[in-house]
Design an enzyme around this catalytic site. Sequence first.
Site, PDB file in Angstrom:
ATOM      1  N   ARG A   1       2.670  -8.933   4.216  1.00 25.16           N
ATOM      2  CA  ARG A   1       1.743  -8.309   3.257  1.00 25.16           C
ATOM      3  C   ARG A   1       2.580  -7.541   2.242  1.00 25.16           C
ATOM      4  O   ARG A   1       3.161  -6.498   2.543  1.00 25.16           O
ATOM      5  CB  ARG A   1       0.759  -7.382   3.949  1.00 25.16           C
ATOM      6  CG  ARG A   1      -0.240  -6.747   2.965  1.00 25.16           C
ATOM      7  CD  ARG A   1      -1.395  -6.067   3.692  1.00 25.16           C
ATOM      8  NE  ARG A   1      -2.272  -5.331   2.799  1.00 25.16           N
ATOM      9  CZ  ARG A   1      -3.291  -5.853   2.113  1.00 25.16           C
ATOM     10  NH1 ARG A   1      -3.537  -7.152   2.217  1.00 25.16           N
ATOM     11  NH2 ARG A   1      -4.045  -5.127   1.331  1.00 25.16           N
TER      12      ARG A   1
ATOM     13  N   GLU B   1       0.796  -1.242   0.000  1.00 28.74           N
ATOM     14  CA  GLU B   1       0.000   0.000   0.000  1.00 28.74           C
ATOM     15  C   GLU B   1       0.822   1.283   0.000  1.00 28.74           C
ATOM     16  O   GLU B   1       0.328   2.352   0.354  1.00 28.74           O
ATOM     17  CB  GLU B   1      -0.975   0.021   1.188  1.00 28.74           C
ATOM     18  CG  GLU B   1      -2.341  -0.505   0.887  1.00 28.74           C
ATOM     19  CD  GLU B   1      -2.407  -2.028   0.751  1.00 28.74           C
ATOM     20  OE1 GLU B   1      -3.361  -2.503   0.135  1.00 28.74           O
ATOM     21  OE2 GLU B   1      -1.523  -2.739   1.257  1.00 28.74           O
TER      22      GLU B   1
ATOM     23  N   TYR C   1       3.472   1.970   1.881  1.00 25.16           N
ATOM     24  CA  TYR C   1       4.093   2.298   3.167  1.00 25.16           C
ATOM     25  C   TYR C   1       5.610   2.039   3.090  1.00 25.16           C
ATOM     26  O   TYR C   1       6.146   1.727   2.028  1.00 25.16           O
ATOM     27  CB  TYR C   1       3.418   1.523   4.293  1.00 25.16           C
ATOM     28  CG  TYR C   1       1.983   1.968   4.547  1.00 25.16           C
ATOM     29  CD1 TYR C   1       1.710   3.277   4.938  1.00 25.16           C
ATOM     30  CD2 TYR C   1       0.907   1.096   4.383  1.00 25.16           C
ATOM     31  CE1 TYR C   1       0.403   3.700   5.172  1.00 25.16           C
ATOM     32  CE2 TYR C   1      -0.403   1.510   4.612  1.00 25.16           C
ATOM     33  CZ  TYR C   1      -0.647   2.815   5.002  1.00 25.16           C
ATOM     34  OH  TYR C   1      -1.937   3.236   5.227  1.00 25.16           O
TER      35      TYR C   1
ATOM     36  N   HIS D   1      -1.930   4.263  -1.768  1.00 25.33           N
ATOM     37  CA  HIS D   1      -2.969   5.239  -1.438  1.00 25.33           C
ATOM     38  C   HIS D   1      -2.969   6.422  -2.397  1.00 25.33           C
ATOM     39  O   HIS D   1      -3.981   7.100  -2.543  1.00 25.33           O
ATOM     40  CB  HIS D   1      -2.798   5.723  -0.003  1.00 25.33           C
ATOM     41  CG  HIS D   1      -3.125   4.672   1.017  1.00 25.33           C
ATOM     42  ND1 HIS D   1      -4.287   3.929   0.971  1.00 25.33           N
ATOM     43  CD2 HIS D   1      -2.442   4.233   2.104  1.00 25.33           C
ATOM     44  CE1 HIS D   1      -4.297   3.080   1.986  1.00 25.33           C
ATOM     45  NE2 HIS D   1      -3.194   3.240   2.685  1.00 25.33           N
TER      46      HIS D   1
ATOM     47  N   GLN E   1     -18.024   4.951   2.412  1.00 23.91           N
ATOM     48  CA  GLN E   1     -18.505   6.208   2.978  1.00 23.91           C
ATOM     49  C   GLN E   1     -18.310   6.315   4.485  1.00 23.91           C
ATOM     50  O   GLN E   1     -18.084   7.408   5.009  1.00 23.91           O
ATOM     51  CB  GLN E   1     -19.979   6.416   2.627  1.00 23.91           C
ATOM     52  CG  GLN E   1     -20.203   6.701   1.159  1.00 23.91           C
ATOM     53  CD  GLN E   1     -21.672   6.906   0.838  1.00 23.91           C
ATOM     54  OE1 GLN E   1     -22.424   7.487   1.610  1.00 23.91           O
ATOM     55  NE2 GLN E   1     -22.097   6.417  -0.314  1.00 23.91           N
TER      56      GLN E   1
END
Length: 667
Positions: free
Chosen positions: A219, A169, A171, A257, A344
């Site tokens: 991961r 992701e 990081y 992201h 949301q």
Amino acid sequence: MRLSRVLEPIQIGSMTLRNRIMMGSMHVGFEKQEDGVERLAAFYAERARGEVGLIVTGGAAVRPEGGMGDKYCNVYLDQHITPLMLITDAVHQAGGKIALQLFHSGRYAHKEATGLDPVAPSPLQAPINRWKPRELQADEIEMTIQAFADGAVRAKKAGFDAVEIMGSEGYLINQFLSPVTNKREDEWGGDFQRRARFGIEVAKRVRQAVGSDFPVVFRMSGLDLIPESTTMEETVQFAAMLQEAGMDALNVGIGWHESQVPTIAMMVPRGAYVWVAQQIKQGVSIPVIASNRINDLRQAEAILEDDRCDLVSMARPLLADPLIVRKSSEGRFDEVNTCIACNQACLDHIFDGKIASCLVNPEVGREKEWALAPATKLKKVAVVGAGPAGLEAARVLAERGHQVVVLEKQHQIGGQLNYARQVPGKQEFNETLRYYRTQLSRLRVEIRLGIQATTAMLEEEGFDEVVVATGVIPRRPEIPGIDLPHVVSYAQVFEKQAKVGKRVAIVGAGGIACDLSHLLVQDEPISPQAAQYLMEYRILDAKSMHRMQQSGRKVFMLRRGKHVGTGLGKTTRWAVLANLKRHGVEMMTQIDYREITPQGVVITQGDAEQLIAADTVVIAAGATSNDQLFHELNGRIPVHVIGGAKEAGELDAKRAILEGSAIGRAI
């Protein structure tokens, strides 16, 4: 359908899991509350009772500069061990297994949260962070590697069953691996082997620290979705190196992201990225875990049966329904409250610094105080309106033992969810309606369709209390010419009561206007099966197929304000607007309306006046509360108002379901 493969036990190192479903890591932010760790414990324990094979926590920072602040989970001091034991004890008492994720966000860390400068392999600022990182020095790199190992030891002492190293992701570990973010020329950067070194050293050091009998999952990023980043060939090579370093399983993450490609939004097809895990599985012999947009155990069963991976990670689906595994294993698929990938109340909340919840399951984060209890006094309750607010109120009321009658003037339940589910890419809302149909039938809630509830009717039938969930009425702004025959409301379009021409001007540019625009430019889709056939036999090429799937309409969205898509969530708004632009939708802001004419809409923008030529003008300029019945009943029968009938504004299923759930617990 009966599940078999998904329910088979599997071994990860020394640990045996009861099935092949893993709850993927999510930051939920409960720690920010005074009793945050207790809330986390209750949250994870509920998922353990739902029989998920393994839970992975949200990231626990191994270094203070790489976390999200003192109020979040951390594992860089010995004093962090005792609070974490509350979580492991609760999960184990519920019969589950849980892994702690070891986390360092690198250049994604926010200085306002940590009070420290973010760090990274190279001093390159992330586009989603206003703080530029400083470059890690060689001794700091060594210290950070050791911090991962020390964090793993603390996790073991706290009673966790395993650890997961966060290397995906975008990081820190991912930043070292990618040539986009690692511009170093020392032993920690340059060619692929040196860029991979940091992640491999972390893996080796963690393995050495916890011993051979403690499971370690890594991961890894299967696909960065960043231009010029790690190649698939390098990714598969990195996976093999991780296996050699002693990892027990590989959990395959997708995207950074900052990526400009949607990966988990509703518009992403289910299981769209399983092929990435399959590529990695072909290069290793340890278990490989697939993730992203897998929200049904029948789908997971098919993926596992095809041997595309060894386990399936579901994160948000276990927000939506903590019992998804248990219900599915018992064949109760229709009773599952399916994750609709709206983001949301989960991701949008986290990126706004709020506590995570779930649009379709507002009990998330409220497990301690919202446990359903039988009503002390059983009542006959009318719920007027079968939109999301009314449906959730009826469900909760009936669960607690009340006699519930739903009165709906339309001939189907769902309210404005029936608008959303028509929009291309939003078909998941069908799952929410299926869930409510199943639950209300199971709970023997009486549903009367095509009924306009009146005060006299409600009094005559002797209801003890009434919940008014009558929604909204589309607002008609005062614009000269608004009564012309080619002017229609958004509701008329969604309900197919109006014929729409080839040139459309939409007055309004909020969430409902965006949905309407998608519907209008893509209202003649070819089924995926038909598209595959037509392209496989070269009847149509990709360019022709794209053209065939368009309606041929030209759509303009008009707004007095400055921004388009207000009300859309932070994590999806950019993708929605980009998709509209790709389909030729023109968005005009900071305009004034002069008049609507038979030829279109006359606007002014600055000092210039122009005609936006249109065959059809659609009014999507907000709504007003449909609260007349509430005012008529007030003082005659105990009455409550929820959802749009209480407060109009942007259509908001999140608030509607939350208020329905709350009133169902209050009566």
